[in-house]
Design a protein around this motif. Structure first.
Motif, short mmCIF file in Angstrom:
data_model
loop_
_atom_site.label_atom_id
_atom_site.label_comp_id
_atom_site.label_asym_id
_atom_site.label_seq_id
_atom_site.Cartn_x
_atom_site.Cartn_y
_atom_site.Cartn_z
N ALA A 1 0.84 -1.21 0.00
CA ALA A 1 0.00 0.00 0.00
C ALA A 1 0.86 1.25 0.00
O ALA A 1 0.59 2.21 -0.73
N CYS B 1 0.64 3.76 -3.14
CA CYS B 1 0.12 5.11 -2.94
C CYS B 1 1.19 6.18 -3.09
O CYS B 1 0.94 7.22 -3.69
N TRP C 1 1.95 6.43 -6.83
CA TRP C 1 0.87 7.12 -7.54
C TRP C 1 0.94 8.62 -7.27
O TRP C 1 0.80 9.43 -8.19
N THR D 1 5.81 -1.08 -6.87
CA THR D 1 4.78 -2.08 -6.54
C THR D 1 5.22 -3.47 -6.96
O THR D 1 4.94 -4.44 -6.27
N PHE E 1 -1.52 -3.73 -10.84
CA PHE E 1 -0.79 -2.47 -10.72
C PHE E 1 0.28 -2.36 -11.80
O PHE E 1 0.48 -1.29 -12.38
N TRP F 1 -7.09 -0.01 -7.86
CA TRP F 1 -7.71 0.10 -6.54
C TRP F 1 -9.16 -0.36 -6.58
O TRP F 1 -9.69 -0.85 -5.60
N ASN F 2 -9.80 -0.17 -7.71
CA ASN F 2 -11.23 -0.50 -7.84
C ASN F 2 -11.51 -2.00 -7.94
O ASN F 2 -12.66 -2.40 -7.95
N ILE G 1 -7.02 -4.15 1.34
CA ILE G 1 -7.97 -3.06 1.51
C ILE G 1 -7.71 -2.34 2.84
O ILE G 1 -7.66 -1.12 2.89
N PHE H 1 -4.57 -0.21 2.62
CA PHE H 1 -4.82 1.05 1.92
C PHE H 1 -5.54 2.03 2.82
O PHE H 1 -5.22 3.21 2.85
N CYS I 1 -1.82 6.82 1.59
CA CYS I 1 -3.01 6.60 0.77
C CYS I 1 -4.14 7.59 1.08
O CYS I 1 -5.22 7.46 0.54
N ASN J 1 -10.09 4.92 -1.70
CA ASN J 1 -9.84 3.53 -1.37
C ASN J 1 -10.97 2.63 -1.83
O ASN J 1 -12.09 3.08 -2.04
N VAL J 2 -10.68 1.37 -1.93
CA VAL J 2 -11.65 0.39 -2.39
C VAL J 2 -12.49 -0.12 -1.22
O VAL J 2 -12.07 -0.11 -0.07
#
Length: 178
Positions: free
Chosen positions: A33, A37, A40, A85, A102, A153-154, A162, A165, A171, A176-177
């Motif tokens: 995570a 994050c 990203w 990642t 990812f 993430w989706n 989860i 994150f 993050c 978040n998911v």
């Protein structure tokens, strides 16, 4: 009833000892995570800088070179996010699939950047065209990121990931998911 609940408790204890409990993969999920994050965020920070690159209004070679350096930094930030990642061995169920999502996301993003960067690198270095080329490159680079609907993430279903994150400070700015 007591015998059945005693067996259930013993089975749960054995599962915990075997590494099948709620803590399984927590460390690697947190590490993943943080990598996902922060990578990203750095890629998006580099995109913001790319959007603000010198506009080349003076038509100088310097403006072209400065913009090219900023655009290359953006490409590098996306590649660094993918590498970060990919470097984490995600020790949860579906960990390899999550890592692959990812990797695919960042690879697709980098592949969207590459043609725009190549076109800009070989574009006019001086004159009035520099401003137009920088504007076109900014537009292409801005649209290089895959659709948010394709964001990995989706699509995560692993509860330890989860939770990681949700609990990771890096993050905080990312949806978040659930």
């Amino acid at each position: 009833m007591k015998r059945g609940s005693g067996l259930a408790a013993m089975a749960a204890g054995l599962l915990l000892l075997a590494g099948c409990g709620p803590e399984e993969g927590k460390e690697s999920a947190v590490e993943f995570a943080e990598a996902a994050c922060s990578g990203w965020t750095k890629a998006h920070d580099a995109l913001k800088v790319a959007k603000e690159a010198p506009d080349g209004i003076d038509g100088s070679n310097t403006a072209h070179d400065e913009a090219l350096a900023v655009f290359q930094d953006y490409e590098q930030a996306v590649n660094d996010a993918r590498e970060a990642t990919s470097a984490v061995e995600l020790d949860v169920e579906d960990g390899a699939e999550i890592t692959a999502m990812f990797d695919e996301y960042y690879t697709s993003w980098a592949e969207g950047i590459a043609p725009a960067l190549e076109a800009f690198a070989s574009s006019a270095k001086e004159g009035d065209e520099v401003q137009v080329d920088i504007s076109e490159a900014k537009l292409a680079l801005t649209s290089a990121e895959p659709s948010p609907l394709k964001a990995p993430w989706n699509h995560i279903e692993s509860q330890p990931v989860i939770n990681a994150f949700d609990d990771t400070a890096a993050c905080g700015d990312i949806v978040n998911v659930y």
